[in-house]
Design an enzyme around this catalytic site. Structure first.
Site, PDB file in Angstrom:
ATOM      1  N   HIS A 242       0.486  -1.302   0.020  1.00 50.12           N
ATOM      2  CA  HIS A 242       0.184  -0.172  -0.327  1.00 50.12           C
ATOM      3  C   HIS A 242       0.928   1.233  -0.337  1.00 50.12           C
ATOM      4  CE1 HIS A 242      -3.290  -2.420   1.306  1.00 50.12           C
ATOM      5  NE2 HIS A 242      -2.673  -3.031   2.168  1.00 50.12           N
TER       6      HIS A 242
HETATM    7  O1  RIB Z   1      -5.075  -0.320   5.135  1.00 50.77           O
HETATM    8  C1  RIB Z   1      -2.860  -0.269   5.240  1.00 50.77           C
HETATM    9  C2  RIB Z   1      -2.370   0.530   5.525  1.00 50.77           C
HETATM   10  O2  RIB Z   1      -2.597   0.557   6.871  1.00 50.77           O
HETATM   11  C3  RIB Z   1      -0.696   0.827   5.327  1.00 50.77           C
HETATM   12  O3  RIB Z   1      -0.971   2.145   5.387  1.00 50.77           O
HETATM   13  C4  RIB Z   1      -0.550   0.394   6.136  1.00 50.77           C
HETATM   14  O4  RIB Z   1       0.694  -0.005   6.409  1.00 50.77           O
HETATM   15  C5  RIB Z   1      -1.756  -0.168   7.292  1.00 50.77           C
HETATM   16  O5  RIB Z   1      -0.698   1.404   7.719  1.00 50.77           O
END
Ligand code: RIB
Ligand code: CA
Length: 316
Positions: A242
């Protein structure tokens, strides 16, 4: 060459670690600070991991500790399998030699924004508690930022108790997120974008093969082996890196496209969808768009950037 000063507010975190490594590999970025917040793991671990990542990646920047709990609701404080016990998969860090900045995250974000004189690119890839506190304390911060990019929210969620409407970063601190969305011009790299950029097993195989055998490459190799195993053998979402997509979008804008929509954050804890970024995709709210939402992604390009990242550290 003029470098862009950046700050990465984060909750390291496996994908946060990739994001920091990717930002550090970009010759156009000058990382001024890493500001850890509560999130994937408790703040005592995100702080420890931020200090360790700075040293393992030889980043000459400040590490300024942020919040250890959300503004209003309690911190959810549950270790999930996605990031491992210490928050960075199977990576083992040596003890950090350098300590944190004497100032807290929100003061350092503002101080660096003033120093950058409107050129600061601020990333937030964890819960938005630090950003909200900075905005409460320094109401003139918005005009000092060049751009504000988050990994968070999206057209769907990943928190099952909300019916998969809320995304983790927003859900951990919806009050902070609501205030941030109301005060800043947000470039939102949400789950709809990050999942569209999901890496395949073959991508991880290539990344691991490209890692060299030095300490920095060790980090990427361990992160990649953990992510691949977790995703393809245990069913976690580690094939979706992500936070790295948010960073990648500012290194190569071809990796995703934004569309402008009206977005609000549901922050009523009584609502089942608390933490949802409610996006007016049908444009029926009658409200002006207030957010740039990442909608289209070039997955092969992102995958290539991640492979190039592994190759880059193999030569360091
Ligand atoms: O939903 C994904 C996010 O939540 C990413 O930033 C992961 O590192 C968590 O922080
Ligand atoms: Ca994160």
């Amino acid at each position: 060459m003029k470098k862009t000063p950046i700050i990465i507010d984060c909750d390291p975190g496996v994908d946060d670690s990739y994001a920091i490594a990717l930002a550090n590999s970009c010759e156009f970025f000058d990382i001024k600070a890493i500001t850890p917040v509560e999130g994937n793991v408790p703040a005592e671990l995100t702080r420890k991991n931020a200090l360790a990542l700075r040293e393992m990646l030889d980043i000459d920047c400040r590490v300024a500790f942020g919040a250890d709990k959300p503004l209003v609701i309690p911190y959810f404080n549950k270790i999930t399998g996605t990031h491992g016990e210490a928050g960075v998969g199977t990576v083992k860090f040596p003890p950090s030699k350098l300590g944190p900045d004497e100032k807290p995250a929100w003061d350092v974000i503002y101080e660096e924004a003033v120093k950058a004189n409107g050129e600061l690119l601020l990333f937030a890839v964890g819960p938005l508690t630090n950003i909200a506190i900075a905005l409460r304390k320094y109401p003139d911060l918005p005009k000092l930022l060049k751009k504000f990019v988050i990994m968070g929210g999206g057209t769907f969620g990943n928190i099952s108790s909300t019916g998969e409407t809320a995304e983790f970063n927003i859900w951990v601190d919806p009050t902070a997120a609501k205030e941030v969305f109301e005060k800043l011009d947000v470039y939102m790299v949400g789950l709809n974008a990050t999942h569209a950029a999901e890496l395949k097993k073959a991508d991880f195989d290539e990344m691991i093969a490209l890692c060299g055998d030095n300490e920095k490459a060790y980090l990427l190799r361990e992160l990649s082996k953990f992510s691949m195993r977790n995703a393809f053998e245990r069913g976690f979402d580690n094939s979706v890196i992500h936070d790295a997509l948010a960073i990648a979008s500012e290194i190569n804008p071809d990796v995703l496209e934004y569309e402008d929509y009206y977005v609000f954050v549901e922050d009523d804890p009584q609502k089942k969808n608390a933490g949802q970024t409610v996006i007016d995709l049908e444009r029926k709210s009658g409200k002006e768009p207030n957010c740039h939402v990442a909608m289209k992604v070039n997955q092969p390009l992102f995958a290539q950037m991640m492979k190039d990242l592994c190759k880059y550290y193999g030569t360091k």
